[in-house]
Design a protein around this motif. Structure first.
Motif, PDB file in Angstrom:
ATOM      1  N   PHE A 254       1.153  -0.710   0.146  1.00  0.00           N
ATOM      2  CA  PHE A 254       0.399  -0.259   0.228  1.00  0.00           C
ATOM      3  C   PHE A 254       0.962   1.045  -0.207  1.00  0.00           C
ATOM      4  CE2 PHE A 254      -2.286   4.024   1.766  1.00  0.00           C
ATOM      5  CZ  PHE A 254      -3.305   3.421   1.230  1.00  0.00           C
ATOM      6  N   PHE A 255       1.910   0.990   1.061  1.00  0.00           N
ATOM      7  CA  PHE A 255       3.080   2.409   1.003  1.00  0.00           C
ATOM      8  C   PHE A 255       4.480   2.012   0.395  1.00  0.00           C
ATOM      9  CE2 PHE A 255       0.660   3.207   4.895  1.00  0.00           C
ATOM     10  CZ  PHE A 255      -0.572   4.117   4.047  1.00  0.00           C
ATOM     11  N   SER A 256       4.579   2.273  -0.544  1.00  0.00           N
ATOM     12  CA  SER A 256       5.844   2.437  -1.644  1.00  0.00           C
ATOM     13  C   SER A 256       7.284   2.084  -0.747  1.00  0.00           C
ATOM     14  CB  SER A 256       6.449   3.717  -2.679  1.00  0.00           C
ATOM     15  OG  SER A 256       6.437   4.203  -2.121  1.00  0.00           O
ATOM     16  N   PHE A 257       7.023   2.827   0.191  1.00  0.00           N
ATOM     17  CA  PHE A 257       7.921   2.747   1.483  1.00  0.00           C
ATOM     18  C   PHE A 257       8.615   1.638   2.630  1.00  0.00           C
ATOM     19  CE2 PHE A 257       5.133   5.334   3.533  1.00  0.00           C
ATOM     20  CZ  PHE A 257       4.982   4.742   4.690  1.00  0.00           C
ATOM     21  N   GLU A 258       7.666   0.050   2.165  1.00  0.00           N
ATOM     22  CA  GLU A 258       7.414  -0.702   3.132  1.00  0.00           C
ATOM     23  C   GLU A 258       8.628  -1.749   2.517  1.00  0.00           C
ATOM     24  OE1 GLU A 258       2.980  -2.475   3.823  1.00  0.00           O
ATOM     25  OE2 GLU A 258       2.678  -0.618   3.125  1.00  0.00           O
ATOM     26  N   GLU A 259       8.686  -1.758   1.588  1.00  0.00           N
ATOM     27  CA  GLU A 259       9.956  -2.628   1.028  1.00  0.00           C
ATOM     28  C   GLU A 259      11.085  -2.243   1.986  1.00  0.00           C
ATOM     29  OE1 GLU A 259      11.559  -4.243  -3.251  1.00  0.00           O
ATOM     30  OE2 GLU A 259      11.170  -2.868  -3.102  1.00  0.00           O
ATOM     31  N   ALA A 260      10.982  -1.338   1.557  1.00  0.00           N
ATOM     32  CA  ALA A 260      12.253  -0.594   2.681  1.00  0.00           C
ATOM     33  C   ALA A 260      12.755  -1.339   3.984  1.00  0.00           C
ATOM     34  CB  ALA A 260      12.607   0.887   2.303  1.00  0.00           C
ATOM     35  N   GLY A 261      11.011  -0.895   4.939  1.00  0.00           N
ATOM     36  CA  GLY A 261      11.347  -1.442   5.828  1.00  0.00           C
ATOM     37  C   GLY A 261      12.152  -0.449   6.690  1.00  0.00           C
ATOM     38  N   ILE A 262      11.397   1.014   6.115  1.00  0.00           N
ATOM     39  CA  ILE A 262      11.776   2.456   6.945  1.00  0.00           C
ATOM     40  C   ILE A 262      10.258   2.829   7.614  1.00  0.00           C
ATOM     41  CG2 ILE A 262      13.371   2.979   6.189  1.00  0.00           C
ATOM     42  CD1 ILE A 262      11.875   5.025   4.324  1.00  0.00           C
ATOM     43  N   VAL A 263      10.251   4.325   8.587  1.00  0.00           N
ATOM     44  CA  VAL A 263       9.114   4.701   8.458  1.00  0.00           C
ATOM     45  C   VAL A 263       9.326   6.260   8.573  1.00  0.00           C
ATOM     46  CG1 VAL A 263       6.929   4.737  10.690  1.00  0.00           C
ATOM     47  CG2 VAL A 263       8.468   2.553  10.458  1.00  0.00           C
ATOM     48  N   PRO A 264       8.982   6.667   8.108  1.00  0.00           N
ATOM     49  CA  PRO A 264       9.016   8.200   7.510  1.00  0.00           C
ATOM     50  C   PRO A 264       8.389   8.840   8.989  1.00  0.00           C
ATOM     51  CG  PRO A 264       8.370   6.818   5.114  1.00  0.00           C
ATOM     52  CD  PRO A 264       8.120   5.792   6.359  1.00  0.00           C
ATOM     53  N   ASP A 265       8.157   9.874   9.451  1.00  0.00           N
ATOM     54  CA  ASP A 265       7.920  10.848   9.935  1.00  0.00           C
ATOM     55  C   ASP A 265       7.195  12.107   9.545  1.00  0.00           C
ATOM     56  OD1 ASP A 265      10.752  10.822  12.130  1.00  0.00           O
ATOM     57  OD2 ASP A 265      11.133  11.763  10.363  1.00  0.00           O
ATOM     58  N   ILE A 266       6.581  11.433   7.772  1.00  0.00           N
ATOM     59  CA  ILE A 266       5.695  12.599   7.348  1.00  0.00           C
ATOM     60  C   ILE A 266       5.763  11.556   6.028  1.00  0.00           C
ATOM     61  CG2 ILE A 266       4.115  14.409   6.334  1.00  0.00           C
ATOM     62  CD1 ILE A 266       6.160  15.907   8.601  1.00  0.00           C
ATOM     63  N   VAL A 267       4.029  11.248   6.161  1.00  0.00           N
ATOM     64  CA  VAL A 267       4.296  10.752   4.155  1.00  0.00           C
ATOM     65  C   VAL A 267       2.952  11.701   3.667  1.00  0.00           C
ATOM     66  CG1 VAL A 267       3.173   8.811   2.919  1.00  0.00           C
ATOM     67  CG2 VAL A 267       4.018   8.769   5.501  1.00  0.00           C
ATOM     68  N   THR A 268       3.169  11.928   2.453  1.00  0.00           N
ATOM     69  CA  THR A 268       1.892  12.134   1.419  1.00  0.00           C
ATOM     70  C   THR A 268       1.415  12.084   0.881  1.00  0.00           C
ATOM     71  OG1 THR A 268       3.396  13.749  -0.217  1.00  0.00           O
ATOM     72  CG2 THR A 268       3.012  14.591   1.837  1.00  0.00           C
ATOM     73  N   VAL A 269      -0.159  11.821   1.052  1.00  0.00           N
ATOM     74  CA  VAL A 269      -1.152  10.802   0.281  1.00  0.00           C
ATOM     75  C   VAL A 269      -1.919  11.876  -0.450  1.00  0.00           C
ATOM     76  CG1 VAL A 269      -2.175   8.725  -0.549  1.00  0.00           C
ATOM     77  CG2 VAL A 269      -0.464   9.010   1.718  1.00  0.00           C
ATOM     78  N   SER A 270      -1.624  11.113  -2.177  1.00  0.00           N
ATOM     79  CA  SER A 270      -2.969  11.809  -2.791  1.00  0.00           C
ATOM     80  C   SER A 270      -3.486  11.000  -4.371  1.00  0.00           C
ATOM     81  CB  SER A 270      -2.902  12.775  -2.596  1.00  0.00           C
ATOM     82  OG  SER A 270      -3.951  13.659  -3.926  1.00  0.00           O
ATOM     83  N   LYS A 271      -3.486  11.230  -5.374  1.00  0.00           N
ATOM     84  CA  LYS A 271      -4.034  10.869  -6.144  1.00  0.00           C
ATOM     85  C   LYS A 271      -5.170   9.718  -5.903  1.00  0.00           C
ATOM     86  CE  LYS A 271      -0.337  12.520  -9.402  1.00  0.00           C
ATOM     87  NZ  LYS A 271      -1.305  12.730 -10.031  1.00  0.00           N
ATOM     88  N   SER A 272      -5.052   7.940  -5.965  1.00  0.00           N
ATOM     89  CA  SER A 272      -5.776   7.149  -5.585  1.00  0.00           C
ATOM     90  C   SER A 272      -6.236   6.476  -4.472  1.00  0.00           C
ATOM     91  CB  SER A 272      -4.975   6.245  -6.355  1.00  0.00           C
ATOM     92  OG  SER A 272      -5.248   5.892  -7.836  1.00  0.00           O
ATOM     93  N   ILE A 273      -6.463   7.763  -3.586  1.00  0.00           N
ATOM     94  CA  ILE A 273      -7.155   7.684  -2.124  1.00  0.00           C
ATOM     95  C   ILE A 273      -8.490   7.192  -2.363  1.00  0.00           C
ATOM     96  CG2 ILE A 273      -6.572   9.899  -1.239  1.00  0.00           C
ATOM     97  CD1 ILE A 273      -6.041   6.649   0.075  1.00  0.00           C
ATOM     98  N   SER A 274      -8.805   8.581  -2.951  1.00  0.00           N
ATOM     99  CA  SER A 274     -10.211   8.107  -3.113  1.00  0.00           C
ATOM    100  C   SER A 274     -10.703   6.680  -3.659  1.00  0.00           C
ATOM    101  CB  SER A 274     -10.930   9.451  -3.099  1.00  0.00           C
ATOM    102  OG  SER A 274     -11.106   9.136  -4.919  1.00  0.00           O
ATOM    103  N   PHE A 285       1.523  11.459   9.613  1.00  0.00           N
ATOM    104  CA  PHE A 285       2.382  11.869  10.636  1.00  0.00           C
ATOM    105  C   PHE A 285       2.586  11.264  11.845  1.00  0.00           C
ATOM    106  CE2 PHE A 285      -0.465  15.723  10.008  1.00  0.00           C
ATOM    107  CZ  PHE A 285      -0.580  15.660  11.355  1.00  0.00           C
ATOM    108  N   LYS A 286       3.485  11.484  12.695  1.00  0.00           N
ATOM    109  CA  LYS A 286       4.179  11.012  14.025  1.00  0.00           C
ATOM    110  C   LYS A 286       3.373  11.408  14.799  1.00  0.00           C
ATOM    111  CE  LYS A 286       7.833   7.926  12.849  1.00  0.00           C
ATOM    112  NZ  LYS A 286       9.539   8.323  12.681  1.00  0.00           N
ATOM    113  N   PRO A 287       2.924  11.032  15.953  1.00  0.00           N
ATOM    114  CA  PRO A 287       1.578  11.943  17.086  1.00  0.00           C
ATOM    115  C   PRO A 287       2.499  13.125  17.571  1.00  0.00           C
ATOM    116  CG  PRO A 287       1.522   9.315  17.300  1.00  0.00           C
ATOM    117  CD  PRO A 287       2.418   9.619  16.168  1.00  0.00           C
ATOM    118  N   GLU A 288       4.055  13.059  17.957  1.00  0.00           N
ATOM    119  CA  GLU A 288       4.415  13.985  18.334  1.00  0.00           C
ATOM    120  C   GLU A 288       5.004  14.575  17.590  1.00  0.00           C
ATOM    121  OE1 GLU A 288       7.325  10.080  17.511  1.00  0.00           O
ATOM    122  OE2 GLU A 288       5.359  10.420  17.643  1.00  0.00           O
TER     123      GLU A 288
END
Length: 422
Positions: A254-274, A285-288
């Protein structure tokens, strides 16, 4: 395919010269379903463009259409700004239960204005607010949007020039393999951070695409992304992943960064989310990091309730059982096999093929060839676009729901187009 010249007079006399895609596809489209579009003269085209990645589940997907019609027919709220609505609640619950929790992602969800560029603007503003710094690092050939903040971290010179004013507080660094592997990853970046005389202000954040779509289908290696994440952590910079085009399953997960095993601090999503092509954007973004004041970033159309309805239906239909990722990766293998054959057949014309999941590109040695191939493909009934700094890459972005038979059909058309133009 025989195409009669369409009546384009009203578009040419009334609509601005800024229009672009209609110049590549000179016809008047009337209907669309699944992976096919039909013009007003009845000619049908196989769509490997998918609304620039905003139609991952095809045109007028019947499941999503039914949910939308039912909602409208019962007078569900259409416009709600950021008021609490049943449609928003259903989406947030589905997004949390189907996407975030199974991936152990703790993100808060923000609804900025309903475009990808607005999601990026919110991400940049938040990063600067959290860190109290102005500078943002981006990468060569990046594309993050057409508003001023997003343009400042975009690489394309033509798009940047359209701003008409200086674009400040953004510093580009080499993307993965930009220097053809001649230097260690991040050597220049880290040297600038270490050197008090480098002139680089300590950045608030780094923004990156895991696959640069508009930049030419440049794929970052998982190890490069992991090293970038580590660099950001060591130097107290936030990591922003722009997943506007490559998220929502485009690369498989679902997220393109999953393969790398990272957890970004902030992620922008649009286009096909609807899921349906309706405008909707999220900034995660992370809760903190959630230090916004109420209304500090807002927008009249940030509460697109019909988009919430189709987005929830998309998650429930396509992501609850875990099969979409496997299907996308399997169909990506079909595309890769065809592109490998095309490249081997035309070694003098095609430099290389590259991609992940269902986003692929063919880089042409003679840069104008890509446009010729795309034009010939249109004549043969296939919609594809080009990308890259000089439009030298033929870009394939079929819907995730495109059938294997449709993929085979479109790729055979592409092979013929290359053969006719090379």
């Amino acid at each position: 395919m025989t195409i009669t010249q369409p009546d384009l007079s009203v578009f040419e006399t009334v609509e601005s010269e800024v229009r672009s895609y209609c110049r590549s596809w000179p016809t008047v489209f009337d209907r669309a379903q699944g992976s096919r579009m039909t013009d007003e003269d009845g000619h049908t085209y196989l769509d490997f463009f998918a609304g620039a990645g905003s139609l991952n589940y095809g045109h007028n997907n019947p499941v999503l259409k039914r949910a939308l019609i039912d909602y409208i027919e019962r007078d569900g709220v259409t416009h709600g700004l950021d008021m609490s609505t049943t449609a928003k609640r259903a989406f947030l619950e589905s997004f949390q239960n189907i996407i975030l929790r199974p991936r152990d992602l703790p993100y808060k969800v923000m609804f900025p204005g309903p475009t990808g560029a607005n999601s990026v603007e919110a991400a940049l503003k938040l990063a600067r607010k959290v860190k109290g710094r102005e500078s943002i690092v981006s990468f060569t050939n990046a594309f993050h949007g057409m508003s001023l903040g997003a343009l400042a971290v975009t690489g394309n010179s033509m798009k940047r020039a359209g701003a008409g004013i200086p674009l400040v507080h953004g510093t580009p660094m080499p993307f993965d393999n930009y220097l053809d592997g001649t230097y260690p990853d991040f050597l220049w970046f880290e040297r600038l951070l270490e050197d008090q005389g480098s002139g680089l202000n300590t950045p608030a954040a780094v923004i990156v695409e895991t696959v640069q779509g508009e930049g030419g289908i440049n794929v970052a290696r998982p190890e490069w992304l992991r090293a970038l994440s580590d660099l950001c952590e060591r130097w107290d910079m936030l990591l922003i992943v722009d997943d506007i085009q490559m998220g929502c399953g485009r690369t498989g997960a679902f997220f393109s960064f999953e393969e790398a095993g990272i957890v970004p601090d902030i992620v922008t999503v649009s286009k096909s989310i609807s899921g349906y092509g309706l405008p909707l954007a999220l900034t995660l973004f992370k809760p903190e990091l959630d230090i916004w004041e109420p209304g500090e970033h807002n927008g009249t159309f940030r509460g697109n309730n019909p988009a919430f309805v189709t987005a929830a239906a998309t998650l429930d239909t396509y992501w609850a059982d875990g099969q979409m990722e496997k299907q996308t990766l399997a169909r990506g293998e079909i595309v890769e096999a065809h592109l490998k054959a095309i490249t081997e057949e035309h070694p003098d014309a095609i430099a290389e093929y590259r991609g992940r999941g269902l986003v692929w590109g063919l880089e042409c040695n003679d840069k104008p060839l890509a446009d010729k191939i795309a034009k010939r493909a249109f004549e043969l009934g296939l919609l594809i676009e080009t990308s890259g700094p000089e439009s030298e890459v033929v870009k394939l972005l079929p819907a995730l729901t495109t059938t294997p038979e449709e993929l085979d059909e479109g790729l055979r058309i592409l092979a013929r187009a290359v053969r006719d133009c090379a």
